[in-house]
Design a protein around this motif. Sequence first.
Motif, PDB file in Angstrom:
ATOM      1  N   ALA A  27       0.755  -1.329  -0.105  1.00  0.00           N
ATOM      2  CA  ALA A  27       0.016   0.006  -0.010  1.00  0.00           C
ATOM      3  C   ALA A  27       0.771   1.370  -0.024  1.00  0.00           C
ATOM      4  O   ALA A  27       0.560   2.105  -0.834  1.00  0.00           O
ATOM      5  N   GLY A 121       0.449   3.045   7.024  1.00  0.00           N
ATOM      6  CA  GLY A 121      -0.545   1.769   7.205  1.00  0.00           C
ATOM      7  C   GLY A 121      -0.542   1.164   8.510  1.00  0.00           C
ATOM      8  O   GLY A 121       0.088   1.683   9.503  1.00  0.00           O
ATOM      9  N   ASN A 150      -5.326  -0.844   7.066  1.00  0.00           N
ATOM     10  CA  ASN A 150      -5.388  -2.354   6.262  1.00  0.00           C
ATOM     11  C   ASN A 150      -4.942  -3.325   7.294  1.00  0.00           C
ATOM     12  O   ASN A 150      -4.060  -3.798   7.710  1.00  0.00           O
ATOM     13  N   ARG A 152      -4.870  -7.142   8.069  1.00  0.00           N
ATOM     14  CA  ARG A 152      -4.474  -8.404   7.516  1.00  0.00           C
ATOM     15  C   ARG A 152      -4.199  -9.192   8.482  1.00  0.00           C
ATOM     16  O   ARG A 152      -3.207  -9.060   9.318  1.00  0.00           O
TER      17      ARG A 152
END
Length: 294
Positions: A27, A121, A150, A152
């Motif tokens: 990203a 991020g 983000n 994950r």
Amino acid sequence: MKNNPITVFGEVLSDHFPDDNKVLGGAPFNVAWHLQAFGQKPQLISRVGNDLTGNQIRTAMQIWGMNLDYLQTDSTYPTGQVQVTIEHGEPAYSILANQAYDHIQMPGLNNINHTGILYHGTLAVRSPRSRQTLAALKALHQGKIFIDVNLRQPWWSKADVLQLINDADWVKLNLHELHALQDDVADIKASMEALLSRHELEVIIVTCSEEGALALNNTGEFSPVSPISSVDLIDTVGAGDAFSAILLLGFNLGWTLGETMERAQSFASAMTGQRGATVDDLNFYKPFVASWLL
């Protein structure tokens, strides 16, 4: 704020697709790549391995005209890799542990420009070393902080992410991530208002996949946008990063919230017509540059 430096911190890696295509990504890398195409000359802080993929990243950045001064090389850990699969039209990611971007170090970063916007991020701060480096950068930073959430699995915890949000001025996350961080999101706008107020944010942006995106600022301005339906969908990998890049561009150039959201949605929609998260042809960017008078 007018065209101040944008510092981008986090992972640079290689996305591996089911058809054996390999595309440079991560990203922060994707965001910095787009910002470079729009004339912003971002300060990208990341770390790659002393390997073929790391060399490919350096070469691609050099050709694109990006600043390599803060791209570190690790002699022990490899350049990041992610296996990408498409499930129900949405990308899913299998992220390897202990990659070079987990070991971003502070030496050499004291001389960057610490004004403007600091973008980061949540993935790269899964490791103690990179987390400590980001904290040191924040302590020196004199401008705004933009966090691009983000989440994950299994590389995040709710408490850690909420603390990162607490340090930020602007936050972008998707609807699933809002669900993960808020106890009740039956009313999306009310949930946005609660997060904005609780963490004293200036702006919160929630992307809602094919439904578009929503933004709310601390003066109560609410700005929903819808995606452009005329684009032939190839994949949605990197669409959120494209959206983030234009949010940063708009915030940095002083666009209104409405202008910024419309332009971010337009560019993100265009990116879904491309394979992968970046485009290495400046002609792709020229219509946006012309339309936005950049």
